[in-house]
Design an enzyme around this catalytic site. Sequence first.
Site, PDB file in Angstrom:
ATOM      1  CG  HIS A  17      43.933  40.702  35.300  1.00 60.38           C
ATOM      2  ND1 HIS A  17      44.997  41.118  35.463  1.00 60.38           N
ATOM      3  CD2 HIS A  17      42.785  41.346  36.796  1.00 60.38           C
ATOM      4  CE1 HIS A  17      45.131  41.919  36.698  1.00 60.38           C
ATOM      5  NE2 HIS A  17      43.943  42.222  36.480  1.00 60.38           N
ATOM      6  NE  ARG A  91      40.636  39.511  43.410  1.00 58.59           N
ATOM      7  CZ  ARG A  91      41.900  40.490  43.651  1.00 58.59           C
ATOM      8  NH1 ARG A  91      42.963  40.101  43.656  1.00 58.59           N
ATOM      9  NH2 ARG A  91      41.681  41.718  44.229  1.00 58.59           N
ATOM     10  CB  SER A 129      48.250  42.874  39.327  1.00 60.17           C
ATOM     11  OG  SER A 129      47.725  42.888  38.961  1.00 60.17           O
TER      12      SER A 129
END
Length: 160
Positions: A17, A91, A129
Site C-alpha cells: 500500500h 498485484r 493484509s
Amino acid sequence: MVHAVYPGSFDPLHNGHLDIIRRASSIYDHLTVAVLNNPLKDNKLFTIEERLAIIQATVQDISNVDTEKFEGLLADYMRVKGAKVIVKGLRAISDFEYELQMAHLNRQLNPNAETTFIMTAARWSYVSSTRIKEIARYGADVKKLVPRASLEALSRKFDA
Ligand code: PNS
C-alpha cells in the site's frame, strides 16, 4: 489540480500500500487515502480510528497526502470530494477481474471519476493484509512487510 483517491480497507496498511501511496502522490497533485468504514458488516481487526491513525502516522512526511474515512459508495464519495481519479494497485492477474468489474461499475455510477491502476512493485506483490494478520497472530515477524506504525499496532493487538 488533480485530486486522486486511493480507497481500501487498510486493515492494516502494508508496504505494498505504502509503495502505491508514494508513487501515486508523485503523479497527482493531491492524494487522499480513503478508508472504508462499514460499521454494519465489520470483521476488521482494527477499528476505523486505528486504521486511520496508522496511515496518518505513516504518511505524515508526504506533504500532498491525507487520509479520511468514507461510508457508502466510493462513486458518491468521489462526487462529494470533487475528486477525478481513483487509484488502485494491481498485484497480479487474480486482482484484475474484480478490479475491472469495480472500475466499470464505478464509472457507470460516476462517469467523472476515472479509475487508474498502478502495478504493485514486484517485491510487494505477494503481500496482503490478510496474510500479514495471519502471520502476526501466530507470533511470527512481519517487520519487513509493514510500516512501523502497523507493526506497533499489530504488536499491541497480539502481544497483549
Ligand atoms: O482494500 P479492499 O478491501 O480491497 O478495498 C475495497 C474497496 C473499499 C475499495 C471497495 O470495497 C469499495 O470501494 N467499497 C465501497 C462501496 C462501493 O462503492 N462498492 C462498489 C459498488 S460498484
